[in-house]
Design a protein around this motif. Structure first.
Motif, PDB file in Angstrom:
ATOM      1  N   ALA A   1      -3.441  -4.611  10.478  1.00 20.79           N
ATOM      2  CA  ALA A   1      -3.383  -3.150  10.370  1.00 20.79           C
ATOM      3  C   ALA A   1      -2.124  -2.612  11.044  1.00 20.79           C
ATOM      4  O   ALA A   1      -1.501  -1.657  10.553  1.00 20.79           O
ATOM      5  N   ILE A   2      -1.741  -3.216  12.167  1.00 19.09           N
ATOM      6  CA  ILE A   2      -0.517  -2.797  12.861  1.00 19.09           C
ATOM      7  C   ILE A   2       0.707  -3.160  12.036  1.00 19.09           C
ATOM      8  O   ILE A   2       1.597  -2.323  11.802  1.00 19.09           O
ATOM      9  N   ARG A   3       0.774  -4.402  11.566  1.00 17.62           N
ATOM     10  CA  ARG A   3       1.943  -4.864  10.813  1.00 17.62           C
ATOM     11  C   ARG A   3       2.077  -4.122   9.485  1.00 17.62           C
ATOM     12  O   ARG A   3       3.192  -3.927   8.995  1.00 17.62           O
ATOM     13  N   ALA A   4       0.957  -3.696   8.904  1.00 20.29           N
ATOM     14  CA  ALA A   4       1.011  -2.947   7.640  1.00 20.29           C
ATOM     15  C   ALA A   4       1.692  -1.596   7.827  1.00 20.29           C
ATOM     16  O   ALA A   4       2.211  -1.023   6.861  1.00 20.29           O
TER      17      ALA A   4
ATOM     18  N   LYS B   1       2.494   9.184  18.038  1.00 23.44           N
ATOM     19  CA  LYS B   1       2.026   9.428  16.667  1.00 23.44           C
ATOM     20  C   LYS B   1       1.679   8.120  15.972  1.00 23.44           C
ATOM     21  O   LYS B   1       0.687   8.041  15.238  1.00 23.44           O
ATOM     22  N   ASP B   2       2.481   7.091  16.198  1.00 24.53           N
ATOM     23  CA  ASP B   2       2.166   5.778  15.632  1.00 24.53           C
ATOM     24  C   ASP B   2       0.837   5.261  16.178  1.00 24.53           C
ATOM     25  O   ASP B   2       0.015   4.701  15.443  1.00 24.53           O
ATOM     26  N   HIS B   3       0.640   5.436  17.487  1.00 23.01           N
ATOM     27  CA  HIS B   3      -0.604   4.974  18.098  1.00 23.01           C
ATOM     28  C   HIS B   3      -1.807   5.705  17.516  1.00 23.01           C
ATOM     29  O   HIS B   3      -2.899   5.133  17.403  1.00 23.01           O
ATOM     30  N   GLN B   4      -1.611   6.961  17.153  1.00 24.64           N
ATOM     31  CA  GLN B   4      -2.711   7.725  16.570  1.00 24.64           C
ATOM     32  C   GLN B   4      -3.234   7.040  15.311  1.00 24.64           C
ATOM     33  O   GLN B   4      -4.449   6.950  15.099  1.00 24.64           O
ATOM     34  N   ALA B   5      -2.317   6.520  14.490  1.00 25.31           N
ATOM     35  CA  ALA B   5      -2.725   5.826  13.275  1.00 25.31           C
ATOM     36  C   ALA B   5      -3.423   4.506  13.588  1.00 25.31           C
ATOM     37  O   ALA B   5      -4.439   4.156  12.979  1.00 25.31           O
TER      38      ALA B   5
ATOM     39  N   VAL C   1       8.333  -2.837  14.224  1.00 30.28           N
ATOM     40  CA  VAL C   1       8.702  -1.482  14.646  1.00 30.28           C
ATOM     41  C   VAL C   1       8.011  -0.490  13.717  1.00 30.28           C
ATOM     42  O   VAL C   1       8.196  -0.546  12.494  1.00 30.28           O
ATOM     43  N   LEU C   2       7.217   0.401  14.274  1.00 33.48           N
ATOM     44  CA  LEU C   2       6.540   1.408  13.472  1.00 33.48           C
ATOM     45  C   LEU C   2       7.450   2.611  13.259  1.00 33.48           C
ATOM     46  O   LEU C   2       8.502   2.731  13.886  1.00 33.48           O
ATOM     47  N   GLU C   3       7.041   3.496  12.372  1.00 28.91           N
ATOM     48  CA  GLU C   3       7.930   4.553  11.878  1.00 28.91           C
ATOM     49  C   GLU C   3       8.508   5.425  12.983  1.00 28.91           C
ATOM     50  O   GLU C   3       9.712   5.679  13.032  1.00 28.91           O
TER      51      GLU C   3
END
Length: 204
Positions: free
Chosen positions: A161-164, A11-15, A175-177
């Motif tokens: 964009a990744i770090r945001a 799901k994180d990768h989707q964003a 670490v993403l959500e």
């Protein structure tokens, strides 16, 4: 720095991949083609994420997708490189194709496997590094034919964009959500393990 190491779920990768296609500054290719098949260029986030539904020759589900990003206007036209294979070692296959070039940007995506999640990753060459290796890979066009200023600007946008989207940090990696939720459920963010390491949760 041109690289960004991060933990993310599907799901994180989707964003992240959604941002990549909305930014529309690059073409997205697979790193290596299947045996005797053309190199895939992906046209949508769904095309990329669909690669996680594939299986390795062993039958195990795919947990890694290797992408090469060709920044538009940053070099001569992109041409996949044909790689000759040993048919005896590759089930009769004679060739495959690879996406390589001094200025391509790597985006390697990983999803959980069992009780662990390894980090995903971005990176690319600098002009200096490419020039240092050019004498060895003489079949590649000169590094000077690539616009590394344009490539670095794109890479920096991608990393921002990744770090945001990060909600925490561990060992210098963001670490993403979805990945943080897995950590809280006891899944390791390799090589870090709940109970032995701790994440710094970002307050928004």
């Amino acid at each position: 720095m041109p690289n960004c190491d991060f933990y993310a779920t599907l799901k994180d990768h989707q964003a992240v991949v959604g941002w990549l296609f909305s930014d529309a500054a690059c073409h997205v290719y697979e790193l290596s083609s299947d045996y005797e098949q053309p190199l895939k260029r992906f046209d949508s986030p769904a095309d990329v994420l669909h690669q996680f539904e594939r299986c390795y020759p062993t039958g195990q589900p795919c947990h890694t997708v290797h992408l090469q990003l060709y920044v538009l206007g940053a070099s001569p036209p992109f041409i996949p490189r044909r790689v000759e294979l040993d048919p005896k070692a590759c089930g009769g296959a004679r060739f495959r194709y690879a996406a390589d070039g001094w200025g391509l940007v790597q985006l390697y995506l990983k999803v959980p496997r069992g009780d662990r999640l390894e980090n995903s990753h971005t990176n690319h060459n600098s002009l200096k590094r490419a020039q240092g290796w050019a004498g060895i890979f003489k079949n590649h066009p000169s590094p000077d034919s690539w616009d590394f200023k344009r490539i670095t600007a794109f890479s920096s946008r991608l990393n921002r964009a990744i770090r945001a989207r990060a909600v925490a940090k561990i060992g210098g990696r963001v670490v993403l959500e979805g990945a943080l939720k897995l950590w809280n459920q006891g899944i390791s963010l390799a090589p870090y393990t709940p109970g032995e390491n701790s994440v710094l949760v970002r307050i928004r």
